[in-house]
Motif scaffolding. Structure first.
Motif, short mmCIF file in Angstrom:
data_model
loop_
_atom_site.label_atom_id
_atom_site.label_comp_id
_atom_site.label_asym_id
_atom_site.label_seq_id
_atom_site.Cartn_x
_atom_site.Cartn_y
_atom_site.Cartn_z
N UNK A 207 0.84 -1.21 0.00
CA UNK A 207 0.00 0.00 0.00
C UNK A 207 0.87 1.25 0.00
N UNK A 208 1.94 1.22 0.77
CA UNK A 208 2.86 2.35 0.82
C UNK A 208 3.48 2.61 -0.55
N UNK A 209 3.83 1.54 -1.26
CA UNK A 209 4.39 1.70 -2.60
C UNK A 209 3.40 2.33 -3.57
N UNK A 210 2.12 1.95 -3.46
CA UNK A 210 1.10 2.54 -4.34
C UNK A 210 0.92 4.03 -4.05
N UNK A 211 0.92 4.39 -2.77
CA UNK A 211 0.73 5.79 -2.39
C UNK A 211 1.91 6.64 -2.85
N UNK A 212 3.13 6.14 -2.66
CA UNK A 212 4.32 6.89 -3.12
C UNK A 212 4.31 7.04 -4.63
N UNK A 213 3.87 5.99 -5.33
CA UNK A 213 3.80 6.06 -6.78
C UNK A 213 2.77 7.10 -7.23
N UNK A 214 1.62 7.15 -6.57
CA UNK A 214 0.62 8.17 -6.89
C UNK A 214 1.18 9.57 -6.71
N UNK A 215 1.85 9.80 -5.57
CA UNK A 215 2.39 11.13 -5.29
C UNK A 215 3.53 11.49 -6.22
N UNK A 216 4.27 10.49 -6.68
CA UNK A 216 5.44 10.75 -7.53
C UNK A 216 5.06 11.30 -8.89
N UNK A 217 3.83 11.03 -9.33
CA UNK A 217 3.42 11.47 -10.66
C UNK A 217 2.36 12.57 -10.59
#
Length: 254
Positions: free
Chosen positions: A163-173
């Motif tokens: 879940x943390x990886x998905x959230x960081x990916x969302x914020x990164x783009x």
């Protein structure tokens, strides 16, 4: 003897006007002739054929005076749809983490904090990339496509690290500022005050969408949040891809 003296008669000045009056009368005649010539040129000017350069200058003057109404409506539509798609998730993320993923308060705090922190860094980064490649449209489509896939993959994530990886990916783009810069280029210096009317559509759609999505979530569950987000965000990407020019005029001039 008294000498004989001839008396001089005073001649009226009206019979011999001063030289100043004569010159003034001549200059008046010259001005009258110039006005006649100027009026003749103004009457014959519309009959002269206009060149393509004159048409281009006229179009540029119209663009400077008022932005294109259809383009204004186009940007307002993009902002409205973007606000709707964001409303499907923005107000309900914490509830989803708590009720569906069963995360602790500390874990939810970490997710929300990283979402803001990473977005704070990546937002100017994508603006810098857009300036380098001179195509804000390409950056906007690329970032929003990956951000959409990241959020949709959140529904399949089960553990906190995933879940943390998905959230960081969302914020990164996160790249909303790229579209804002494109709109400001379109408006130009004279009409930047109209930006508020375009950006207002996001606030309206966000408010309406939050109310409607609250009812949908209560009645049908979070699966509809992801489904409606995918539909509306895909619509935004399609409208942007086929309706927005590859480069703005400012980017073409660089």
């Amino acid at each position: 003897k008294k000498g004989c003296r001839l008396k001089k008669k005073k001649v009226p000045e009206a019979l011999f006007p001063p030289m100043v009056q004569i010159m003034s009368t001549a200059s008046d005649h010259e001005r009258d002739e110039e006005e006649i010539i100027q009026n003749h040129l103004e009457l014959t000017e519309p009959l002269l054929p206009k060149s393509d350069a004159d048409d281009d200058n006229l179009e540029e003057e119209v663009e400077d005076n008022l932005p294109c109404a259809s383009r204004m409506l186009f940007f307002q539509s993009i902002y409205f749809l973007s606000g709707l798609s964001a409303s499907t998730w923005g107000r309900f993320g914490i509830v989803y983490y708590d009720q569906v993923k069963h995360l602790s308060s500390e874990e939810i705090g970490v997710l929300q904090g990283l979402l803001r922190l990473v977005g704070f860094v990546t937002l100017p980064f994508w603006g810098y990339i857009a300036d380098i490649i001179r195509s804000r449209k390409a950056v906007y489509l690329f970032c929003n496509s990956l951000s959409m896939l990241s959020l949709l993959s959140l529904s399949k994530a089960q553990t906190f690290p995933s879940i943390l990886g998905c959230v960081i990916s969302m914020a990164s783009f996160k790249s909303s500022g790229v579209l804002d810069a494109h709109v400001l280029d379109f408006l130009g210096e004279k009409h930047r005050s109209l930006y508020g009317k375009i950006r207002l559509m996001t606030a309206i759609s966000w408010g309406l969408g939050a109310v409607v999505m609250g009812w949908i979530t209560d009645e049908y569950g979070f699966e509809w949040n992801f489904l409606l987000f995918a539909i509306m965000m895909s619509t935004v990407l399609l409208v942007t891809a086929f309706g927005l020019p590859a480069r703005s005029k400012k980017e073409q001039a660089q």
